[in-house]
Write an enzyme that holds these catalytic residues in place. Structure first.
Site, PDB file in Angstrom:
ATOM      1  N   HIS A 113       0.835  -1.207   0.000  1.00 22.32           N
ATOM      2  CA  HIS A 113       0.000   0.000   0.000  1.00 22.32           C
ATOM      3  C   HIS A 113       0.872   1.260   0.000  1.00 22.32           C
ATOM      4  O   HIS A 113       0.436   2.323   0.420  1.00 22.32           O
ATOM      5  CB  HIS A 113      -0.986   0.006   1.172  1.00 22.32           C
ATOM      6  CG  HIS A 113      -2.106  -0.984   0.980  1.00 22.32           C
ATOM      7  ND1 HIS A 113      -3.347  -0.629   0.494  1.00 22.32           N
ATOM      8  CD2 HIS A 113      -2.151  -2.319   1.185  1.00 22.32           C
ATOM      9  CE1 HIS A 113      -4.115  -1.718   0.425  1.00 22.32           C
ATOM     10  NE2 HIS A 113      -3.407  -2.761   0.844  1.00 22.32           N
TER      11      HIS A 113
ATOM     12  N   GLY B  61      -5.615 -15.484  -9.579  1.00 21.66           N
ATOM     13  CA  GLY B  61      -6.381 -14.814  -8.534  1.00 21.66           C
ATOM     14  C   GLY B  61      -5.830 -14.997  -7.129  1.00 21.66           C
ATOM     15  O   GLY B  61      -6.512 -14.691  -6.152  1.00 21.66           O
TER      16      GLY B  61
ATOM     17  N   SER C  80      -0.103 -12.334  -9.521  1.00 26.71           N
ATOM     18  CA  SER C  80      -0.134 -11.574 -10.768  1.00 26.71           C
ATOM     19  C   SER C  80      -0.124 -12.435 -12.018  1.00 26.71           C
ATOM     20  O   SER C  80       0.649 -12.216 -12.956  1.00 26.71           O
ATOM     21  CB  SER C  80       0.996 -10.542 -10.819  1.00 26.71           C
ATOM     22  OG  SER C  80       0.537  -9.439 -11.563  1.00 26.71           O
TER      23      SER C  80
ATOM     24  N   GLU D 299      -4.415  -3.567 -18.974  1.00 25.80           N
ATOM     25  CA  GLU D 299      -5.197  -3.995 -17.805  1.00 25.80           C
ATOM     26  C   GLU D 299      -6.096  -2.868 -17.289  1.00 25.80           C
ATOM     27  O   GLU D 299      -7.249  -3.078 -16.946  1.00 25.80           O
ATOM     28  CB  GLU D 299      -4.247  -4.488 -16.700  1.00 25.80           C
ATOM     29  CG  GLU D 299      -4.989  -5.087 -15.519  1.00 25.80           C
ATOM     30  CD  GLU D 299      -4.191  -6.148 -14.775  1.00 25.80           C
ATOM     31  OE1 GLU D 299      -3.150  -6.602 -15.272  1.00 25.80           O
ATOM     32  OE2 GLU D 299      -4.633  -6.533 -13.674  1.00 25.80           O
TER      33      GLU D 299
ATOM     34  N   ASP E 180       3.269  -4.618 -10.899  1.00 28.13           N
ATOM     35  CA  ASP E 180       3.183  -6.004 -11.366  1.00 28.13           C
ATOM     36  C   ASP E 180       3.893  -6.178 -12.698  1.00 28.13           C
ATOM     37  O   ASP E 180       4.721  -7.070 -12.877  1.00 28.13           O
ATOM     38  CB  ASP E 180       1.722  -6.425 -11.541  1.00 28.13           C
ATOM     39  CG  ASP E 180       0.980  -6.465 -10.225  1.00 28.13           C
ATOM     40  OD1 ASP E 180       1.612  -6.202  -9.186  1.00 28.13           O
ATOM     41  OD2 ASP E 180      -0.235  -6.757 -10.241  1.00 28.13           O
TER      42      ASP E 180
HETATM   43  P1  ADP Z   1      -3.937 -12.245 -10.175  1.00 23.84           P
HETATM   44  O1  ADP Z   1      -3.267 -11.340 -11.133  1.00 23.84           O
HETATM   45  O2  ADP Z   1      -3.627 -11.941  -8.756  1.00 23.84           O
HETATM   46  O3  ADP Z   1      -3.714 -13.702 -10.458  1.00 23.84           O
HETATM   47  P2  ADP Z   1      -6.257 -11.010 -11.299  1.00 23.84           P
HETATM   48  O4  ADP Z   1      -7.681 -11.007 -10.891  1.00 23.84           O
HETATM   49  O5  ADP Z   1      -5.561  -9.718 -11.432  1.00 23.84           O
HETATM   50  O6  ADP Z   1      -5.493 -12.001 -10.299  1.00 23.84           O
HETATM   51  O7  ADP Z   1      -6.111 -11.718 -12.715  1.00 23.84           O
HETATM   52  C1  ADP Z   1      -6.662 -12.997 -12.905  1.00 23.84           C
HETATM   53  C2  ADP Z   1      -7.371 -13.036 -14.252  1.00 23.84           C
HETATM   54  O8  ADP Z   1      -6.402 -12.974 -15.315  1.00 23.84           O
HETATM   55  C3  ADP Z   1      -8.107 -14.348 -14.481  1.00 23.84           C
HETATM   56  O9  ADP Z   1      -9.394 -14.309 -13.914  1.00 23.84           O
HETATM   57  C4  ADP Z   1      -8.144 -14.420 -15.999  1.00 23.84           C
HETATM   58  O10 ADP Z   1      -9.155 -13.600 -16.515  1.00 23.84           O
HETATM   59  C5  ADP Z   1      -6.799 -13.812 -16.397  1.00 23.84           C
HETATM   60  N1  ADP Z   1      -5.781 -14.868 -16.554  1.00 23.84           N
HETATM   61  C6  ADP Z   1      -4.633 -14.994 -15.859  1.00 23.84           C
HETATM   62  N2  ADP Z   1      -3.918 -16.055 -16.286  1.00 23.84           N
HETATM   63  C7  ADP Z   1      -4.629 -16.627 -17.277  1.00 23.84           C
HETATM   64  C8  ADP Z   1      -4.441 -17.768 -18.126  1.00 23.84           C
HETATM   65  N3  ADP Z   1      -3.370 -18.553 -18.023  1.00 23.84           N
HETATM   66  N4  ADP Z   1      -5.399 -18.044 -19.038  1.00 23.84           N
HETATM   67  C9  ADP Z   1      -6.487 -17.255 -19.146  1.00 23.84           C
HETATM   68  N5  ADP Z   1      -6.718 -16.179 -18.378  1.00 23.84           N
HETATM   69  C10 ADP Z   1      -5.810 -15.860 -17.454  1.00 23.84           C
HETATM   70 MG    MG Z   2      -3.542  -9.246 -11.242  1.00 22.88          MG
END
Ligand code: ADP
Ligand code: MG
Length: 399
Positions: A50, A138, A142, A176, A188
């Protein structure tokens, strides 16, 4: 969770080498061979939570868990993308790519990259893309920056675009922020693209100045245990927004551009000017956290890797008591890992779940992971995910 320097104590799904899975997906969906494979890693933030929107400091590093894109150019101006997370490929053309929001769901992260490149004036080649990933989705590692950056690396090379890597983080971030519609800072994408093996990336969020800081855990006989708390995210968006608002209001009350401008030496005087206890605690977290990042960088520069442990643990206490962004699962993981002999432990990421980092002796990583798993079972929490990781390199072509 495969990869050269990652040992999984929790098996990932699906199994198999991630690059081989991307290639197999490409062959199966499109026939023929990909022109190449491009990979981008997940990341964690070692310290500095943060602080980004307060124009302060962060210190992320890239993980050995990667997202791989197997890709080939096509003759027409269309993009077909398949991910092993979804059975059905998604196809889009320039009309959809040029209208943020038209491509929805996970494929928006891919369309967003095409959009950002086109918006910056580049001619993006049509392409077929197949995506496999070991980055958990998720969990705060990242996966979003990983997919954006791997796709960006593939399209830049397939199209022979004149786009130096220093400019990639900003483009992926725009994808993004503006196409997907997720407000994130530059950390990220910077870590995922510019990460270097054996290093952490010191990033000044005010001016985006970056510096590679030696962080050779392997040479020190250490490892980072990454514990996925598996905590359900509880109201995280609203809590994030309210913390951010408090910080911005406090900066205004103190007459500074951002809380980064409050020096830790002047903290007590600054706190006296603030209206209530909650705001004072929020400010104390941000100001002391910036200083902990600077202290961590100084120790790492001096080669004193083990000695950063207390700073990590102090960062966690500050997030728990002053910023109030931890949850029982992450606090349990922190306490259990410390009791099992970790040098320092903290939640990483925005809070209300996500992952915990424990700095451990490499040969005690399994014992610390087991202690956390036992503590979770005793409290009736769903089993945590655990993986040990060393700082890895950023987005690159594989072969
Ligand atoms: P984080 O970045 O912490 O993992 P986010 O919510 O920012 O979480 O991003 C996750 C999203 O990114 C997923 O819900 C999907 O939409 C997309 N994503 C990430 N990796 C993939 C992948 N290998 N294939 C398809 N979509 C992906
Ligand atoms: Mg993310």
């Amino acid at each position: 969770m495969n990869g050269p320097a990652a040992t999984a104590t929790t098996p990932p799904a699906p199994a198999g080498d991630v690059a081989a899975r991307a290639t197999a997906g490409f062959r199966q969906r499109y026939g023929g061979e990909p022109a190449g494979r491009w990979a981008a890693p997940g990341r964690v933030n070692l310290i500095g939570e943060h602080t980004d929107y307060n124009e302060g400091f962060v210190l992320p590093f890239a993980l050995p868990l990667r997202t791989v894109v197997a890709a080939a150019a096509r003759d027409d101006e269309r993009w077909t993308v398949w991910s092993e997370l979804d059975d059905d490929p998604v196809e889009f053309g320039p009309d959809e790519a040029d209208a943020p929001g038209r491509v929805t769901g996970w494929a928006a992260y891919v369309a967003g990259v095409v959009w950002a490149l086109r918006a910056a004036g580049h001619t993006v080649p049509g392409a077929r893309l197949a995506i496999a990933s070991d980055v958990p989705v998720g969990s705060g590692l990242s996966s979003s920056a990983a997919i954006e950056s791997a796709v960006l690396a593939a399209l830049v090379e397939l199209g022979g675009l004149d786009l130096p890597a220093e400019r990639w983080p900003r483009l992926a971030q725009r994808a993004e922020n503006e196409y997907v519609g997720a407000p994130t800072g530059i950390m990220d994408q910077s870590a995922v693209i510019r990460g270097r093996a054996g290093h952490a990336l010191f990033l000044d969020c005010r001016n985006e100045h970056v510096e590679q800081i030696p962080f050779d855990l392997d040479a020190a006989g250490l490892a980072m245990l990454v514990i996925d708390s598996r905590a359900p995210h509880r109201h995280a968006d609203g809590e994030y927004a309210s913390r951010r608002r408090s910080c911005e209001e406090a900066a205004r009350a103190l007459g500074v551009a951002a809380l980064r401008d409050v020096d830790v030496a002047d903290l007590d005087a600054a706190l006296e000017k603030l209206p209530d206890d909650e705001t004072r605690r929020r400010v104390r977290h941000v100001v002391t956290e910036d200083q902990r990042v600077l202290d961590t960088v100084a120790l790492l520069r001096a080669g004193r890797v083990r000695d950063i442990g207390p700073l990590l643990t102090a960062s966690h206490a500050s997030m728990r008591d002053d910023f109030e962004i931890t949850v029982p699962e992450v606090d349990t993981a922190v306490e259990a890992a410390l009791a099992a002999g970790a040098y320092g432990v903290r939640m990483t990421g925005g809070g209300f779940g996500g992952c915990v980092l424990a700095l451990v002796d490499a040969d005690s990583a399994d014992a610390v992971a087991a202690a956390v798993t036992t503590a979770y079972a005793e409290r009736g929490f769903a089993a945590p995910g655990t993986v040990t990781a060393l700082p890895a390199g950023g987005a690159a072509r594989l072969d």
